[in-house]
Design an enzyme around this catalytic site. Structure first.
Site, PDB file in Angstrom:
ATOM      1  N   HIS A 200       0.933  -1.237  -0.156  1.00 16.29           N
ATOM      2  CA  HIS A 200      -0.038   0.196   0.156  1.00 16.29           C
ATOM      3  C   HIS A 200       0.952   1.396  -0.009  1.00 16.29           C
ATOM      4  O   HIS A 200       1.922   1.337  -0.015  1.00 16.29           O
ATOM      5  CB  HIS A 200      -1.092  -0.004   1.169  1.00 16.29           C
ATOM      6  CG  HIS A 200      -0.254  -0.077   2.603  1.00 16.29           C
ATOM      7  ND1 HIS A 200       0.401   1.107   3.022  1.00 16.29           N
ATOM      8  CD2 HIS A 200       0.264  -1.122   3.249  1.00 16.29           C
ATOM      9  CE1 HIS A 200       1.002   0.958   4.250  1.00 16.29           C
ATOM     10  NE2 HIS A 200       0.896  -0.393   4.309  1.00 16.29           N
ATOM     11  N   GLU A 278      -2.035  -6.955   7.611  1.00 15.14           N
ATOM     12  CA  GLU A 278      -0.915  -6.740   8.223  1.00 15.14           C
ATOM     13  C   GLU A 278      -0.753  -7.496   9.658  1.00 15.14           C
ATOM     14  O   GLU A 278      -1.783  -7.811  10.135  1.00 15.14           O
ATOM     15  CB  GLU A 278      -0.288  -5.443   8.842  1.00 15.14           C
ATOM     16  CG  GLU A 278       0.911  -5.119   9.070  1.00 15.14           C
ATOM     17  CD  GLU A 278       2.063  -5.807   8.614  1.00 15.14           C
ATOM     18  OE1 GLU A 278       2.388  -7.010   8.580  1.00 15.14           O
ATOM     19  OE2 GLU A 278       2.760  -4.986   7.886  1.00 15.14           O
TER      20      GLU A 278
END
Length: 396
Positions: A200, A278
């Site tokens: 990202h 994550e």
């Protein structure tokens, strides 16, 4: 057909072998596949029934058939044998004793083949792999148990016209008549499944050097991160191989925004899979690295090197790896050859996949670079994986 030689020994090959028995002992069969270790190209396949036999006998039989096939390709090959039988791998590596007479007989046969390979200048190494990474050999062994005999030597194929016709005298010995030329179809290059792993763009927490995981603050992309996401969409477009059925994103806002930009640019839907999130850092989420060192002087070191360590209320590396690799295997099961899927995710999931395919331990995996809005390209062939690009940020 001669094999190309590179480095010490001959051609680099990968042998995947398996065997099975329905009843143990019962209806048994074996399977083996030989691949070019560099390109992932399938070179040979073997399968055959064995009548009534045990699993271990069938596994050894698959190994022997595969070694014989590899020797036909190149007697001096450098062969990496990969099997999901821990017993066969450990016994052939000399670490476990061989007690059963049938296995001892087959092991001696396999050892004789290994000796001949090494005497010719080649070598054989032994690698255990989990069952899910031995699917080709497993399928072939089931073909053998079903009574099918397979002896396929794709490596012998050559482009049309490469084999010269022979001039043969007629029965009077007065003239020569050419035999019809043997026409063999050209081999089709292997087609991979392509996985583009995209990190990202930046958030305010990224810029501030603060830990940001699953279940924490979940910040949005900042203006620079938004710019990076749209730039990454253009960079990823250059890596597309074949069709793109969809884009996968983690469930966190920054990944969904980055993946959404890619999906919009490619004109495909975005699909959320939270297993690509994550790692959860629990009470450490949102803290700077210096603050974490104040709270737990050895905490960051443990986070990087101890698979069972987790921050208070967080997720261990072992649990994190299990969910990410489950997501990766699901993706591979869905993606077809010649397709590309983009996964918008985070640094540690990308590191986890690369460590898995490169067989790196936890600490070594941290050496792999993965900058914000960078992408890494993984091409998955049958029996082989290649990393085509790593931490590519040229679009930024």
């Amino acid at each position: 057909m001669s094999a190309d030689r590179t480095g010490s020994g001959g051609r680099a090959l990968r042998l995947e072998a398996d065997g099975g028995s329905r009843g143990n002992p019962g209806v048994a069969g074996y399977g083996a596949a030989v691949f070019d270790a560099v390109t992932g190209e399938t070179l040979a396949e073997r399968a055959a029934p064995l009548g009534k036999a045990s699993n271990n006998v069938a596994e050894y039989s698959g190994l022997i058939a595969g070694l014989e096939a590899a020797m036909e390709i190149d007697p001096a090959a450098r062969i990496d044998v990969a099997m999901d039988s821990k017993l066969v791998i450990e016994q052939m590596a000399g670490r476990w004793k061989i007690k059963h007479e049938d296995m001892r007989r087959l092991a001696l046969q396999a050892q004789d083949l290994v000796r001949r390979i090494r005497e010719s200048g080649g070598d054989v190494t032994w690698t255990w792999i989990p069952r899910e990474r031995n699917k080709r050999a497993d399928k072939l062994s089931n073909d053998g148990m079903d009574g099918e005999v397979i002896t396929s030597d794709y490596w012998r194929s050559a482009p049309a016209g490469e084999q010269m016709s022979l001039l043969m005298p007629d029965e009077d010995g007065e003239r020569a008549v050419p035999e019809p030329p043997v026409v063999v179809p050209a081999r089709t290059p292997p087609t991979p499944r392509r996985i583009v792993l995209l990190r990202h763009g930046v958030t305010d927490l990224t810029v501030q050097g603060r830990l940001d995981g699953r279940g924490g603050i979940d910040p949005e992309l900042n203006p620079e991160g938004q710019r990076q996401a749209f730039a990454a969409a253009q960079g990823v477009r250059e890596q597309i191989l074949g069709d793109v059925p969809y884009v996968v994103t983690s469930s966190l806002s920054r990944a969904k925004a980055t993946g959404g930009a890619v999906a919009q640019a490619l004109g495909v839907p975005a699909r959320v899979d939270a297993d690509w999130d994550e790692q959860s850092f629990g009470a450490w989420d949102g803290l700077s690295f210096s603050r974490i060192r104040d709270l737990a002087p050895d905490g960051l070191t443990s986070l990087r090197s101890d698979p069972d360590f987790c921050a208070p209320g967080g997720e261990s590396h072992r649990d994190f790896i299990a969910r990410v690799l489950a997501a990766y295997q699901r993706l591979l099961a869905e993606v077809e050859e010649g397709q590309t899927v983009v996964v918008a995710t985070h640094r540690k999931p990308i590191m986890a996949v690369l460590a898995h395919v490169l067989d790196l331990d936890m600490a070594t995996g941290w050496r792999l670079g993965c900058g914000p809005a960078s992408f890494t390209v993984v091409d998955v062939f049958t029996g082989a994986v290649t990393i085509e690009r790593l931490n590519d940020q040229h679009h930024l």
